[in-house]
Design a protein around this motif. Sequence first.
Motif, short mmCIF file in Angstrom:
data_model
loop_
_atom_site.label_atom_id
_atom_site.label_comp_id
_atom_site.label_asym_id
_atom_site.label_seq_id
_atom_site.Cartn_x
_atom_site.Cartn_y
_atom_site.Cartn_z
N TYR B 36 63.04 -61.38 -14.88
CA TYR B 36 63.79 -60.54 -15.80
C TYR B 36 62.98 -59.36 -16.34
O TYR B 36 63.40 -58.21 -16.19
N PRO B 37 61.78 -59.62 -16.96
CA PRO B 37 61.01 -58.44 -17.41
C PRO B 37 60.64 -57.50 -16.26
O PRO B 37 60.56 -56.29 -16.46
N LEU B 38 60.44 -58.06 -15.07
CA LEU B 38 60.10 -57.19 -13.93
C LEU B 38 61.28 -56.29 -13.57
O LEU B 38 61.11 -55.10 -13.29
N ALA B 39 62.50 -56.85 -13.59
CA ALA B 39 63.69 -56.04 -13.28
C ALA B 39 63.87 -54.96 -14.34
O ALA B 39 64.15 -53.79 -14.03
N LEU B 40 63.66 -55.35 -15.61
CA LEU B 40 63.81 -54.39 -16.70
C LEU B 40 62.74 -53.30 -16.59
O LEU B 40 63.03 -52.11 -16.76
N ALA B 41 61.51 -53.70 -16.26
CA ALA B 41 60.43 -52.72 -16.10
C ALA B 41 60.75 -51.75 -14.96
O ALA B 41 60.55 -50.54 -15.08
N SER B 43 63.72 -50.89 -13.83
CA SER B 43 64.81 -50.02 -14.25
C SER B 43 64.29 -48.92 -15.18
O SER B 43 64.64 -47.74 -15.04
N LEU B 44 63.40 -49.29 -16.11
CA LEU B 44 62.88 -48.33 -17.08
C LEU B 44 61.98 -47.30 -16.41
O LEU B 44 62.00 -46.11 -16.77
N SER B 45 61.18 -47.74 -15.42
CA SER B 45 60.20 -46.81 -14.88
C SER B 45 60.82 -45.80 -13.93
O SER B 45 60.25 -44.74 -13.69
#
Lengths: 195, 195
Positions: B36-41, B43-45
Amino acid sequence: MNAIDNLVTLLSRLPGIGKKSAQRLAYHILESPRSYPLALAGSLSTLHDSVRRCSICGAFTESDPCPICTDPSRDASLLCVVERSQDVRVIEDAREYRGRFHVLGGLIAPLDGVGPDDLTIGTLLTRLGNDRVRELILALNPTVEGDTTSLYIQNLLKSMPLTVTRLASGLPVGGDLEYADRLTLARSIRGRIPM
Amino acid sequence: MNAIDNLVTLLSRLPGIGKKSAQRLAYHILESPRSYPLALAGSLSTLHDSVRRCSICGAFTESDPCPICTDPSRDASLLCVVERSQDVRVIEDAREYRGRFHVLGGLIAPLDGVGPDDLTIGTLLTRLGNDRVRELILALNPTVEGDTTSLYIQNLLKSMPLTVTRLASGLPVGGDLEYADRLTLARSIRGRIPM
């Protein structure tokens, strides 16, 4: 799915963030300087690598054992049992407690399929056997699940030579009698203290 | 600063997220599967690379011009002026409007140092000169800043052969007269419509 919708979907999986809030956050991030989402992305992508659970107390930490478990100035005869790692931070912020912690990793909740074996109760018993703990403070939420878990642990420890306590329930400081719910008020009367 | 505190600090820069909420989000992310944090990271980057502003209307888009500006089925004689890109989405979700948009990028707010030149009013005038716009709908928030900006634009366009309208103010659908504030009620009386 496009980039904004993808971000909105991911953000709306966070607790307390609905679709509208997620949209608001996504557009805020879009309008921020590029450095902000990059910093957030960096923090998120290294999070699980730099943070693990302390092998003694179970709290999230960057060094194992955690700073609290290794701090020689803390009172090893006091052990505070909490539900989740963030509760350690909450209790630390109150600056009243100088003992150690044990993170259960949840509460007994039969309806949700969580039994005693899903929690770190086994590790807790091992710790109590090895360390010279004098008092065990059950700092669980004053809910049905919290009370059930507290009673379960209390029963387990009946034969052990230690005091088991729980946090006081009662009126919040600065609160108003008029707005206290019936159960809280009843507990605060039952638990009244001499002045 | 440690990894959790760093994430908390970054998250608390989001609108509506205080320190307590940021802590709650950070611990939730810590307890999520690593994906989850990897997917969010991820998307953000990539966000600022994949999303830019439409060179015609100013809305956020992944293709320039945006899908709304290039859609031949939309009525090019209607132009809806909004404050921010997310307002385009809000109006699209209402499924009532089939014209095009123009994003001002803000509202006139002298106290915050925002004047007409800080908005895309110049581009708006150019668009009105080139396109055959029949009606300009000012869809700005019914606030002091929104009303000031609407009046300013209306004055600018006085000599142009087009109708300028604004969104109706009044009671929310499903609302209750008793809970309407005085100004809203006054506007809904002034703007009453024949049945």
